[in-house]
Design a protein around this motif. Structure first.
Motif, short mmCIF file in Angstrom:
data_model
loop_
_atom_site.label_atom_id
_atom_site.label_comp_id
_atom_site.label_asym_id
_atom_site.label_seq_id
_atom_site.Cartn_x
_atom_site.Cartn_y
_atom_site.Cartn_z
N MET A 155 8.84 54.69 27.26
CA MET A 155 9.22 53.32 27.26
C MET A 155 10.34 53.11 26.74
O MET A 155 11.33 52.37 27.10
CB MET A 155 8.06 52.58 26.94
CG MET A 155 6.77 52.65 27.55
SD MET A 155 6.85 52.54 29.39
CE MET A 155 7.55 50.73 29.54
N ARG A 156 10.70 53.69 25.56
CA ARG A 156 11.97 53.42 24.74
C ARG A 156 13.04 54.03 25.44
O ARG A 156 14.26 53.66 25.44
CB ARG A 156 11.87 54.24 23.21
CG ARG A 156 10.84 53.57 22.51
CD ARG A 156 10.67 54.46 21.10
NE ARG A 156 11.91 53.98 20.37
CZ ARG A 156 12.15 54.73 19.02
NH1 ARG A 156 10.84 55.65 18.60
NH2 ARG A 156 13.12 54.24 18.45
N GLU B 105 14.50 51.95 28.37
CA GLU B 105 15.03 51.19 27.86
C GLU B 105 16.33 51.30 27.51
O GLU B 105 17.36 50.91 28.23
CB GLU B 105 14.39 50.18 26.79
CG GLU B 105 15.17 49.09 26.26
CD GLU B 105 14.36 48.29 25.21
OE1 GLU B 105 15.15 47.46 24.49
OE2 GLU B 105 13.14 48.66 25.03
N ASP C 268 18.46 51.89 30.61
CA ASP C 268 18.42 50.57 31.53
C ASP C 268 17.76 51.03 32.87
O ASP C 268 18.09 50.28 33.76
CB ASP C 268 20.15 50.40 31.73
CG ASP C 268 20.97 49.84 30.52
OD1 ASP C 268 20.29 49.34 29.68
OD2 ASP C 268 22.15 49.98 30.63
N TYR C 269 16.91 51.56 32.81
CA TYR C 269 16.03 51.84 34.04
C TYR C 269 16.76 52.55 35.13
O TYR C 269 16.42 52.46 36.27
CB TYR C 269 15.31 50.53 34.24
CG TYR C 269 14.47 50.09 33.06
CD1 TYR C 269 12.99 50.42 33.06
CD2 TYR C 269 15.03 49.22 32.08
CE1 TYR C 269 12.22 50.02 32.00
CE2 TYR C 269 14.14 48.53 31.16
CZ TYR C 269 12.66 48.97 31.04
OH TYR C 269 12.09 48.54 30.12
#
Length: 262
Positions: free
Chosen positions: A142-143, A146, A149-150
């Protein structure tokens, strides 16, 4: 996925040399130099490739994971994002992005298995035991999303390489050599800086020079900037000349500057 490279997020996110070479302030404060960062990127690219080989993932997954890893550290620091966790997590994320998913527990298993081969990445008695588990990879995923920026689409030089080799009538026996050159280009930051077809052309240029095949007229017909092609080629050759075999103590010296992990 974008229909072509020029409309992709990969194209829009291309960086220049200064951006990929910059050392994060927190890393610099801990004594990490640009050379330290370069060495760690090279070695962790090998680390990702080795885990991927054991897990039997496709070459494209490994290449995407290395691109993620290198892009992450243009945005985040080695001090805050432990590369020993980021590397397998990039592989996990890349396997999903490339629709060839490998389970996180398999990556943890092989990360532990190869620990002895990469012992110089672990600089304290506490580090010797690989402490990261599945939950750590899932949290780091998840980090990383992010931090990226996906944007997960990565275009690689492999497909244009095959097309260009056919176009320039390079002998079939040269295909494995040029393919190996492309593989080794991932030991550099080239994938973050140049369109994939330019990297493929640089590999063909190296192969043609080393094998005394005259491709000058072919390159002239392409109307590409040969200065750029030669710069890319020089970056790949610099890896072979100076970074192909890095002593473990040099990597250990760089990694030892990172914060001790509790």
């Amino acid at each position: 996925m974008a229909a072509n490279f020029w409309a992709s997020s990969h194209c829009k996110k291309l960086l220049d040399q200064e951006e990929v070479s910059q050392v994060a302030q927190i890393d610099a404060e801990r004594g990490l130099t640009p050379e330290d960062v370069k060495l760690m990127k090279i070695q962790f690219s090998s680390y990702i490739k080795t885990i991927g080989g054991h897990a039997k993932v496709r070459q494209r997954v490994v290449a995407t994971a290395i691109a993620y890893f290198r892009r992450i550290y243009t945005r985040k620091s080695f001090s805050e994002f432990d590369p020993r966790l980021v590397a397998p997590t990039c592989l996990y994320l890349a396997s999903k992005a490339e629709e060839s998913t490998v389970q996180a527990k398999i990556l943890v298993f092989y990360s532990k298995k190869i620990r002895g081969t990469f012992s110089y990445l672990y600089t304290s008695p506490e580090d010797k035991a690989y402490r990261y588990d599945v939950k750590d990879i899932l949290e780091m995923e998840m980090r990383l999303l992010e931090a990226l920026d996906y944007y997960l689409v990565i275009y690689h030089p492999y497909r244009p390489l095959i097309q260009l080799l056919q176009d320039c009538n390079m002998p079939t026996e040269m295909t494995p050599f040029t393919w190996s050159l492309v593989n080794d280009s991932y030991r550099t930051d080239l994938i973050l800086m140049y369109p994939p077809f330019m990297i493929a052309l640089a590999c063909i240029y190296i192969a043609s020079v080393l094998n005394e095949k005259d491709t000058r007229s072919w390159f002239e017909e392409l109307r590409v900037d040969m200065n750029v092609i030669k710069n890319i080629a020089m970056e790949i050759l610099d890896f072979y000349d100076n970074y192909r075999d890095i002593p473990g103590e040099r990597i250990n010296a760089a990694v030892s500057k990172l914060p001790h992990r509790p």
